[in-house]
Design an enzyme around this catalytic site. Sequence first.
Site: not given
Ligand code: NAP
Length: 251
Positions: A139, A152
């Site tokens: 991130s 985080y």
């Molecule tokens: P998201 O929509 O919440 O998707 C994350 C997925 O990971 C969900 O399907 C979740 O399942 C799954 N997950 C969570 N904990 C897990 C575990 N222990 N084992 C296996 N799967 C698990 O999140 P996103 O926004 O796409 O984020 C994806 C990545 O990008 C993350 O690493 C996040 O930190 C990073 N990121 C996101 C942003 C942003 O603005 N969105 C910015 C910077 C970085 P459940 O839904 O069932 O919990």
Amino acid sequence: MKGLSGKIAVVTGGGSGIGRGIALRLAAEGAKVAVLDLSESAAAETVALAGGNARAYVADVSDYAAVTAAADAIESDLGPIWLLVNNAGWDKPMPFLKTDQALWDKIIRINLYGPLVTHHVICPRMVAQGGGRVVNISSDAARVGTSDEAVYSACKGGLVAFTKSMARELARKNVLLNAVCPGPTNTPMMAAVLGAGDDAVKWKDAMVRGIPLRRMGEPEDYAGIVAFLASDDAGFITGQTLSVSGGMNMI
Ligand code: NAP
């Protein structure tokens, strides 16, 4: 992209958001994608959207036995794993001084300990087969910090340092590791963080004002760089950290 057709890719957290965008792109490039998620139904939805080149697996990335079982099943169903995308992540933003140890434990377990587990289970298999790629989804919080996301951010910074260290350790084994740093992105995780109502709209507007390209990221914005880093064209790139954030942080 060159060299992806028929390769086996594992995308953690592939049932939602950025992970789904990455899984769909890799499948479109001809890779066979293991969509690994906590939620079976979410992983199955991604598989249905991928139209044939994907299969769902359920595991908590922080559970060593479950990840080992999933990796065994993936290799037996699809073949040797070429690419690991550590994308699963989670946060509950709040001022650090209001957090407690139970919350630290959960954030660290998912965002840092989880990737340690997946590397430890899957990288030896890459070494044994003569090579592989890892893309860690960190991130921009790792680079510049974020208020209300201190633990985080520490995990994401740790993931960048871990990526570089592993890139050094595994270079001679032809396992290449890089980190991608998203900026604020429209995903279910972001929707949960923002909440609803006027405050959510104000917070989102403020974020967009800080992004030179004047929009939030979309899940599809990260798929191209991940496919590139997994492709033959990225065979001389390892230990690097790349921001994909509309120019939000130019460091
Ligand atoms: P998201 O929509 O919440 O998707 C994350 C997925 O990971 C969900 O399907 C979740 O399942 C799954 N997950 C969570 N904990 C897990 C575990 N222990 N084992 C296996 N799967 C698990 O999140 P996103 O926004 O796409 O984020 C994806 C990545 O990008 C993350 O690493 C996040 O930190 C990073 N990121 C996101 C942003 C942003 O603005 N969105 C910015 C910077 C970085 P459940 O839904 O069932 O919990």
